[in-house]
Scaffold this active site. Structure first.
Site, PDB file in Angstrom:
ATOM      1  NE  ARG A   5      20.276   8.337  -2.792  1.00 23.51           N
ATOM      2  CZ  ARG A   5      21.044   8.177  -1.716  1.00 23.51           C
ATOM      3  NH1 ARG A   5      20.361   7.864  -0.573  1.00 23.51           N
ATOM      4  NH2 ARG A   5      22.515   8.242  -1.923  1.00 23.51           N
ATOM      5  CG  HIS A  30      -0.976   8.974 -11.097  1.00 22.51           C
ATOM      6  ND1 HIS A  30      -2.044   8.843 -10.027  1.00 22.51           N
ATOM      7  CD2 HIS A  30      -1.121  10.529 -11.490  1.00 22.51           C
ATOM      8  CE1 HIS A  30      -2.717  10.059  -9.980  1.00 22.51           C
ATOM      9  NE2 HIS A  30      -2.371  10.962 -10.770  1.00 22.51           N
ATOM     10  CG  HIS A  37       5.144   9.977  -7.437  1.00 20.95           C
ATOM     11  ND1 HIS A  37       5.603   9.805  -6.241  1.00 20.95           N
ATOM     12  CD2 HIS A  37       3.774  10.226  -6.798  1.00 20.95           C
ATOM     13  CE1 HIS A  37       5.290  10.295  -5.186  1.00 20.95           C
ATOM     14  NE2 HIS A  37       3.827  10.406  -5.739  1.00 20.95           N
ATOM     15  CD  GLU A  57      -3.466   5.565 -11.506  1.00 26.83           C
ATOM     16  OE1 GLU A  57      -3.041   6.066 -10.622  1.00 26.83           O
ATOM     17  OE2 GLU A  57      -4.010   4.654 -11.851  1.00 26.83           O
ATOM     18  CB  THR A  87      -2.142   9.026  -2.931  1.00 21.52           C
ATOM     19  OG1 THR A  87      -2.470   7.879  -3.598  1.00 21.52           O
ATOM     20  CG2 THR A  87      -3.054   9.053  -1.529  1.00 21.52           C
ATOM     21  CG  HIS A 177      -6.327   3.827  -3.398  1.00 26.29           C
ATOM     22  ND1 HIS A 177      -5.723   4.677  -3.865  1.00 26.29           N
ATOM     23  CD2 HIS A 177      -6.429   4.114  -1.875  1.00 26.29           C
ATOM     24  CE1 HIS A 177      -5.288   5.722  -2.853  1.00 26.29           C
ATOM     25  NE2 HIS A 177      -5.612   5.261  -1.859  1.00 26.29           N
ATOM     26  CG  ASP A 178      -4.891   1.804   0.283  1.00 26.48           C
ATOM     27  OD1 ASP A 178      -4.080   2.183   0.203  1.00 26.48           O
ATOM     28  OD2 ASP A 178      -5.749   2.522   1.297  1.00 26.48           O
ATOM     29  CG  HIS A 201       2.104   2.151  -0.867  1.00 26.60           C
ATOM     30  ND1 HIS A 201       3.029   3.252  -0.734  1.00 26.60           N
ATOM     31  CD2 HIS A 201       1.670   2.043   0.357  1.00 26.60           C
ATOM     32  CE1 HIS A 201       3.719   3.393   0.193  1.00 26.60           C
ATOM     33  NE2 HIS A 201       2.654   2.575   1.156  1.00 26.60           N
TER      34      HIS A 201
END
Length: 226
Positions: A5, A30, A37, A57, A87, A177-178, A201
């Protein structure tokens, strides 16, 4: 959202301070080459504000290396992402890239920065990571997360073996991760030498429903051993 934005909402610096105030034990960023990001300037601005642990990272391009050496975080985590990767989707081949990793780890360690290498749950990759001089490895947990619902004992088996190898070769252990509210507590219980998990996330997705402060506390409870 902020970058798309073109305004400072959400305010990255304020959110980082609030996360710490709500109980977060560290802040991970990151910065990617296209800064879609976190921006490089964000990293510089965050450094004096972070009161817990600051982890940067990324792929060790020269611009990334220069940024880390300038900012001097508590930890740098090396990931093998291509510049255009959406990612992280794989760990380092620590056999093939042994020389590169050894040089980069040496550079950061000489500056007093703890290093971690992002690897698959493979004892061979973990063992060869130790030969680079790194302090830690971070296990790439996407496969564990995707297989968790099918059978958690099978899903975690390779990670237990990799963690055991890390302990044998003297490496501290991170993971990420996840990982989420469904699978984190079991992972933490089965990997006793786990030092740190990076969750971004899933935490933000949960915060849309539970609120940021409550969500951070929910994740912290997942990390409390019985």
């Amino acid at each position: 959202m902020r970058n798309a934005r073109g305004h400072n909402l959400p305010d990255v610096l304020q959110v980082a301070k609030d996360c710490e105030r709500f109980g977060a034990q560290g802040i991970t960023v990151h910065p990617r080459p296209d800064e879609r990001h976190i921006r490089y300037q964000d990293v510089r601005d965050l450094r004096p504000l972070v009161q817990t642990e600051f982890n940067i990272e990324g792929y060790p391009s020269q611009s990334f290396i220069d940024l880390v050496l300038e900012v001097k975080p508590h930890q740098v985590t090396l990931v093998p992402d291509a510049p255009d990767a959406l990612t992280s989707n794989a760990g380092w081949d620590t056999v093939r890239h042994a020389g590169l990793l050894r040089d980069i780890v040496g550079t950061f360690k000489s500056a007093g920065i703890r290093t971690s290498i992002f690897v698959e749950a493979d004892p061979v990759m973990v063992e060869n990571a130790a030969k680079t001089g790194t302090d830690r490895v971070e296990l790439y947990t996407e496969r564990y997360a995707s297989e968790y619902a099918k059978g958690r004992e099978k899903a975690i088996a390779d990670f237990v073996r990799a963690a055991r190898t890390a302990a044998e070769v003297g490496l501290d252990l991170n993971a990420g991760h996840d990982l989420n509210l469904d699978n984190l507590a079991y992972f933490n219980r089965e990997i006793p030498n786990l030092k740190e998990v990076s969750i971004g996330h899933a935490l933000i997705c949960d915060a849309l429903y539970y609120g940021l402060e409550n969500t951070i506390q929910m994740y912290l409870r997942c990390l409390q051993l019985p």
